[in-house]
Design a protein around this motif. Structure first.
Motif, short mmCIF file in Angstrom:
data_model
loop_
_atom_site.label_atom_id
_atom_site.label_comp_id
_atom_site.label_asym_id
_atom_site.label_seq_id
_atom_site.Cartn_x
_atom_site.Cartn_y
_atom_site.Cartn_z
N ASN A 191 14.60 15.49 91.04
CA ASN A 191 15.38 16.03 91.67
C ASN A 191 15.79 14.46 92.97
N ASP A 192 16.65 14.09 93.66
CA ASP A 192 16.71 12.94 94.32
C ASP A 192 16.18 13.16 95.51
N ILE A 193 14.98 12.35 96.01
CA ILE A 193 14.17 13.43 97.10
C ILE A 193 14.97 12.28 98.26
N ASP A 194 15.84 10.81 97.95
CA ASP A 194 15.75 10.24 99.06
C ASP A 194 17.21 10.71 100.04
N VAL A 195 16.32 11.22 100.86
CA VAL A 195 17.82 12.37 101.95
C VAL A 195 17.79 11.84 103.07
N THR A 203 12.31 20.62 93.23
CA THR A 203 12.31 19.62 92.53
C THR A 203 10.92 20.12 92.14
N GLY A 204 11.72 19.87 90.95
CA GLY A 204 10.43 19.92 89.93
C GLY A 204 9.44 18.29 89.36
N LEU A 205 8.58 18.62 88.70
CA LEU A 205 7.65 18.11 88.66
C LEU A 205 6.92 17.69 87.73
N LEU A 206 7.49 16.69 87.14
CA LEU A 206 7.17 16.35 85.40
C LEU A 206 6.24 15.36 84.30
N ASN A 207 5.35 16.32 83.52
CA ASN A 207 4.93 15.14 82.77
C ASN A 207 6.12 14.41 81.99
N GLN A 208 5.20 13.33 81.57
CA GLN A 208 5.84 12.59 80.66
C GLN A 208 6.40 13.57 79.32
N ARG A 209 6.07 14.45 79.06
CA ARG A 209 6.65 15.33 78.20
C ARG A 209 7.73 15.88 78.46
N GLY A 210 8.15 15.75 79.76
CA GLY A 210 9.27 15.99 80.43
C GLY A 210 9.60 17.87 80.51
N PRO A 371 13.36 21.31 82.05
CA PRO A 371 14.41 22.19 83.01
C PRO A 371 15.43 22.35 81.94
N TRP A 372 15.36 21.68 81.54
CA TRP A 372 17.15 22.21 80.94
C TRP A 372 16.90 23.33 79.69
N GLN A 373 15.73 24.03 79.12
CA GLN A 373 14.70 25.09 78.76
C GLN A 373 15.42 26.15 79.94
N ALA A 374 14.34 25.72 80.89
CA ALA A 374 14.96 26.75 82.67
C ALA A 374 15.90 27.10 82.64
N GLY A 375 16.70 26.36 82.50
CA GLY A 375 17.83 26.38 83.77
C GLY A 375 17.70 25.82 84.78
N LEU A 376 17.51 24.79 85.02
CA LEU A 376 17.07 24.43 85.26
C LEU A 376 17.58 22.80 85.63
N GLY A 377 18.53 22.41 85.45
CA GLY A 377 19.30 21.44 85.20
C GLY A 377 20.11 20.63 86.10
N TRP A 378 19.86 21.66 86.94
CA TRP A 378 21.11 21.02 88.65
C TRP A 378 20.24 20.77 90.15
N ALA A 379 18.84 20.67 88.95
CA ALA A 379 17.47 19.70 89.96
C ALA A 379 16.84 18.98 89.29
N VAL A 380 17.71 18.06 88.32
CA VAL A 380 17.45 16.83 87.95
C VAL A 380 18.85 15.98 87.94
N LYS A 381 17.93 15.00 88.53
CA LYS A 381 18.80 13.48 88.43
C LYS A 381 18.51 12.62 87.41
N LEU A 382 19.34 12.55 86.40
CA LEU A 382 18.54 11.50 85.32
C LEU A 382 18.89 10.31 85.94
N ASP A 383 20.47 9.93 86.50
CA ASP A 383 20.47 8.75 87.27
C ASP A 383 20.03 8.13 88.48
N LYS A 384 18.79 8.93 88.95
CA LYS A 384 18.96 8.41 90.72
C LYS A 384 18.18 6.90 90.14
#
Ligand SMILES: Cc1cc2nc3c(=O)[nH]c(=O)nc-3n(C[C@H](O)[C@H](O)[C@H](O)COP(=O)(O)OP(=O)(O)OC[C@H]3O[C@@H](n4cnc5c(N)ncnc54)[C@H](O)[C@@H]3O)c2cc1C
Length: 453
Positions: A191-195, A203-210, A371-384
Motif C-alpha cells: 500500500n502507499d504509506i507516504d500518507v 498493508t501487506g509485505l510481500l516477498n519477490q514471489r508476490g 493479494p489477488w488470491q486473498a482478495g486484498l487487491g485494494w491494499a495494493v498500489k501497483l503504480d505508486k
C-alpha cells in the motif's frame, strides 16, 4: 544414537537463518520426528540457503517464531518437559500449554483474572481467551462446542450491539524512524504509506514471489517516524524481514517497543459514547475519521487513540503507556455500565473478524498466497512511485487467470464444527461426516462467502 533427543517449547522443529546472525542456518530440535521429517526438512533448508528466504510456507517451524526471551534456561526446562510428554497425548482443539506460565503478562493481568478471564498463550503472552462470568473459569477439552461457547457468544453480541474492551497488549509494536524511514517502508509495503502525519495504513509485505511475508498496520506519527503494529506471533519475523530489506546505508532504525505499550481495543456501536464519557477529545466522524491516530487524554493518562477496527464495528484502539494501563482500564470500566460494556477475549476477536472476512497473517494469509488470491487487491498500489518488493510477480500473476481464491464458508447447520474435528463430532452424534457442497452466498458483507450444506 544413544541419548536424549532435542525437544522444543512447541513440539515443532526449528529451521532457518538465525535472525541474530546472518548466514547461520539452523536445522535442529526435531522432537523425535527427525528421521521421518529429514527429507522435507533437508529440502526446505537447502532451498532457504540458496534462495535466501523460505520458498514456501514454513511458518510453523520457522526459527523466527521465537524471540530471545524464549532462550531462558529456567523457562525452557519447565516447558520442554511438558512438550516431550505431549507426543502421545490427544491434540485437542484449543489445547494450551500448562507449563512455564504465566510468562509474559500485561499490566492488567491480575485485574482481568479477577474479572473471570480464562487465559491462552501466544508468543509467551498470557492473554484472555474468554471471560467466564459468575463461574470459576474452566474449560474441559473436547471435540464439540467448548464450555466457553455461550460466554463467547455474549462477547460477540456485546461487540455488535453495545461495546467491549479487549486487552491486545500482545500486539507487536515497532518504531521505525529516520530520514529514510518513509522510503524504506514504501519499498516493503504493497500500500502507499507516504500518507500525512496522523494517518494509519493497512498493508501487506510481500516477498519477490508476490506472496505474503506479513500483513500489518502502520501509523505515521511524524515525518520520519512510524509506529508499525503487527501480530503478536510475528514480532521476530517481521523485525527480521524489515531490517534485512533495508539498505545498509539507509538512515533507518527499528526499535521493538512492544513491552512499552498496553493496547486496549474499545469496539462496538457504543464505543464513541463510552470514550466521550472518559475523554474531552472529539470522537465525531468529522473530527476523528477512520484510519487516523492522535494523542488524547483519558483521565490523567495521555494515550494514542487509533480509529480502526479488526472486528467490523465502530471502534478505537488505545495505545497506552504501560504505566497508565490500570488508570485507563479503570476509567473505561468505571464509565461503561450504562453503555453495556463487557470484557472481550481472543475467541470472540477471532470470531468477529472471521465473520467480517478480515484476514490474518499466519492463519489465512501465508507465504503461499498473493493479494489477488486473498482478495486484498485494494491494499495494493501497483503504480505508486518506486514500486515495492513483489510488484513484478503481482503484475505477472494478474495477467493469468486466478486459479485459487480465499473464500469464507457459512454453515447452515449451527452446531457443526468444520473439517476433521467436525467430522469426528458428526460421527460421535451417529451422523455421516461430510463437508457438503458449496454454493455462492452473497448476502453477507465482507468478501465472497460460500454456503455449506
Ligand atoms: C531412541 C530414538 C528413537 C527414535 N525414533 C525415531 C523414529 O522412529 N522416527 C523419527 O522420525 N525419529 C526418531 N528419532 C529421532 C531422530 O533420530 C532425531 O530426531 C534425529 O536424528 C535428529 O537429527 P539431527 O540431525 O537434528 O540431530 P542428531 O541426529 O542428534 O545429529 C547431531 C549430530 O551432531 C553431532 N554433534 C553434537 N555436538 C557436536 C559438536 N560440538 N561438534 C560436532 N558435532 C557435534 C552429534 O554427534 C550428532 O552426530 C528417534 C530418536 C531416538 C533417540
Amino acid at each position: 544414537m544413544n541419548g536424549p533427543e532435542s525437544f522444543t517449547p512447541d513440539l515443532n522443529y526449528i529451521l532457518g537463518e538465525a535472525p541474530q546472525l546472518k548466514g547461520f542456518f539452523v536445522g535442529a530440535g526435531f522432537n523425535s520426528m527427525g528421521i521421518a521429517s529429514s527429507g522435507g526438512a533437508g529440502m526446505a533448508l537447502a532451498e532457504w540457503i540458496i534462495a535466501g528466504e523460505p520458498t514456501f510456507d514454513l511458518w510453523p517451524v520457522d526459527i523466527r517464531r521465537f524471540a530471545n526471551f524464549h532462550g531462558n534456561d529456567a523457562w525452557l526446562r519447565d516447558r520442554v518437559a511438558e512438550t516431550l510428554g505431549l507426543h502421545y497425548k490427544m491434540p485437542w482443539p484449543q489445547r494450551e500449554h500448562e507449563s512455564g506460565r504465566p510468562f509474559r503478562r500485561s499490566p492488567l493481568y491480575d485485574r482481568l483474572k479477577a474479572r473471570g478471564a480464562w487465559f491462552g498463550n501466544k508468543m509467551g503472552w498470557d492473554r484472555p481467551n474468554w471471560f467466564a462470568l459468575g463461574k470459576t473459569p474452566d474449560m474441559p477439552y473436547g471435540w464439540g462446542r467448548g464450555a466457553w461457547f455461550d460466554a463467547v457468544a455474549a462477547e460477540h453480541k456485546a461487540t455488535r450491539e453495545a461495546v467491549t474492551v479487549a486487552d491486545e497488549t500482545s500486539f507487536g509494536k515497532f518504531l521505525v524512524q529516520g530520514r529514510d524511514a518513509a522510503k524504506a517502508l514504501q519499498l516493503l509495503c504493497t500500500n502507499d504509506i507516504d500518507v500525512p502525519v496522523g494517518r494509519t495504513v493497512y498493508t501487506g509485505l510481500l516477498n519477490q514471489r508476490g506472496t505474503y511475508e506479513s500483513d500489518l498496520t502502520l501509523a505515521r506519527l511524524g515525518r520520519d517516524k512510524f509506529m508499525v503494529i503487527t501480530g503478536s506471533a510475528q514480532v521476530t519475523r517481521d523485525a527480521d524481514w524489515i531490517t534485512r530489506n533495508v539498505a545498509d546505508d539507509a538512515h533507518v532504525t527499528l526499535t521493538d517497543v512492544t513491552g512499552g505499550w498496553t493496547v486496549l481495543s474499545v469496539m462496538g456501536p457504543n464505543s464513541r459514547r463510552l470514550l466521550q464519557k472518559v475523554s474531552k477529545a472529539d470522537f465525531s466522524n468529522e473530527a476523528f475519521p477512520f484510519a487516523t491516530i492522535r494523542e488524547i487524554g483519558i483521565g490523567y493518562a495521555t494515550v494514542l487513540a487509533s480509529r480502526r477496527t479488526y472486528m467490523g464495528e465502530l471502534g478505537w484502539e488505545l495505545y497506552v503507556p504501560v504505566e497508565f494501563a490500570v488508570t485507563v482500564f479503570e476509567s473505561l470500566h468505571g464509565a461503561g455500565a450504562d453503555c453495556g460494556l463487557r470484557d472481550m477475549g481472543y475467541y470472540a476477536i477471532e470470531g468477529l473478524r472471521i465473520e467480517k472476512a478480515y484476514r490474518a497473517w499466519g492463519r489465512e494469509l501465508t507465504p503461499d498466497d498473493t493479494p489477488w488470491q486473498a482478495g486484498l487487491g485494494w491494499a495494493v498500489k501497483l503504480d505508486k512511485p518506486g514500486g515495492f518488493i513483489g510488484r513484478q510477480a503481482l503484475i505477472d500473476a494478474k495477467a493469468k487467470p486466478l486459479t485459487r481464491r480465499l473464500v469464507s464458508v457459512v454453515l447452515q447447520e449451527r452446531a457443526a464444527a468444520v473439517g476433521r474435528r467436525g467430522a469426528v463430532a458428526r460421527r460421535q452424534a451417529g451422523r455421516r461426516p461430510h463437508l457438503g457442497c458449496l454454493r455462492p452466498h452473497r448476502r453477507r458483507r465482507g468478501g465472497p462467502w460460500l454456503r455449506a450444506s
